[in-house]
Design an enzyme around this catalytic site. Structure first.
Site, PDB file in Angstrom:
ATOM      1  N   GLY A  89      -2.285  -6.159 -10.305  1.00 40.99           N
ATOM      2  CA  GLY A  89      -1.003  -6.338  -9.638  1.00 40.99           C
ATOM      3  C   GLY A  89      -0.288  -5.005  -9.567  1.00 40.99           C
ATOM      4  NE  ARG A  90       4.973  -4.073  -6.287  1.00 40.72           N
ATOM      5  CZ  ARG A  90       6.127  -4.667  -5.991  1.00 40.72           C
ATOM      6  NH1 ARG A  90       6.136  -5.857  -5.452  1.00 40.72           N
ATOM      7  NH2 ARG A  90       7.257  -4.057  -6.215  1.00 40.72           N
ATOM      8  CD  GLU A  93       2.984   1.652  -7.856  1.00 37.67           C
ATOM      9  OE1 GLU A  93       3.831   2.344  -7.269  1.00 37.67           O
ATOM     10  OE2 GLU A  93       2.546   0.576  -7.391  1.00 37.67           O
ATOM     11  CB  CYS A 119      -6.932  -6.035  -9.799  1.00 39.39           C
ATOM     12  SG  CYS A 119      -6.255  -5.973  -8.138  1.00 39.39           S
ATOM     13  CG  HIS A 120      -3.844  -2.344  -8.296  1.00 35.94           C
ATOM     14  ND1 HIS A 120      -4.234  -3.429  -7.555  1.00 35.94           N
ATOM     15  CD2 HIS A 120      -3.568  -1.356  -7.422  1.00 35.94           C
ATOM     16  CE1 HIS A 120      -4.188  -3.114  -6.270  1.00 35.94           C
ATOM     17  NE2 HIS A 120      -3.778  -1.861  -6.161  1.00 35.94           N
ATOM     18  CE1 TYR A 139      -8.041  -5.567  -3.376  1.00 35.61           C
ATOM     19  CE2 TYR A 139      -6.968  -3.508  -2.775  1.00 35.61           C
ATOM     20  CZ  TYR A 139      -7.415  -4.772  -2.428  1.00 35.61           C
ATOM     21  OH  TYR A 139      -7.259  -5.243  -1.150  1.00 35.61           O
TER      22      TYR A 139
END
Length: 193
Positions: A89-90, A93, A119-120, A139
């Site tokens: 997800g975000r 980050e 993923c991320h 990802y």
């Protein structure tokens, strides 16, 4: 089977399935899972994002659920945990900007404890500097970060997973069956029929 104590590092707009499904599945098989977010306490929540694959060039994003934390990040000692899970997800980050988060990730890598990143989540591994010489996935949009951090990108289908020593990585939530099975194997978890 010995119960393992697992740390899950999350933040606002963590991917909904990538936090909720492993959190529940790992508890289901008898492990203790602590979900923590820098700057937040047990009982508070993070907002999730739902990422879907609807035929666009990248995933779509919608608001998800509120996910309640059951651990306070400031009180954690990585040494007390047997394994680490980093959902995507975000969240990766921006939680990668927290030096205490990076130090925790480095602890698990240096100690050779099982780590799963989906993923991320690979962004957090790259920022912590623990991918040099490692083969991994995430990802597809994070492939350049993995390579820049000294890792080797492994091409996988969206439902695949890759294991390199103590590290299990996968591209996104469709890979839950594959990466969870590989992670449970690293944990020594045996599931009887």
């Amino acid at each position: 089977m010995a119960t393992k104590k697992i740390l899950m590092l999350v933040g606002d707009y963590v991917e909904d399935y990538e936090v909720m499904v492993p959190f529940q599945a790992l508890q289901l098989v008898g492990h203790q899972v602590h979900a923590a977010c820098p700057g937040k306490k047990a009982g508070e929540f993070v907002r999730t994002a739902i990422h879907d694959f609807e035929g666009d060039q990248t995933y779509s994003e919608k608001r998800g659920h509120n996910f309640t934390l059951n651990a306070t990040f400031a009180d954690l000692r990585p040494e007390d945990y047997d394994a680490l899970v980093i959902p995507g997800g975000r969240a990766p980050e921006y939680i990668r900007l927290n030096e205490d988060v990076l130090a925790a990730v480095r602890h698990f890598a240096t100690a050779g404890k099982p780590i799963a990143a989906v993923c991320h989540g690979a962004q957090l591994l790259a920022a912590a500097g623990v991918l040099k010489g490692r083969q991994c996935n995430g990802y597809p949009a994070v492939a350049p970060e993995i390579r820049s951090a000294g890792g080797s990108w492994v091409e996988l289908p969206m439902d695949g997973a890759h294991t390199d020593g103590n590290l299990v990585t996968a591209p996104a939530w469709p890979a839950h069956p594959a990466w969870l099975a590989a992670f449970l194997k690293l944990l020594g978890t045996k599931i009887e029929p």
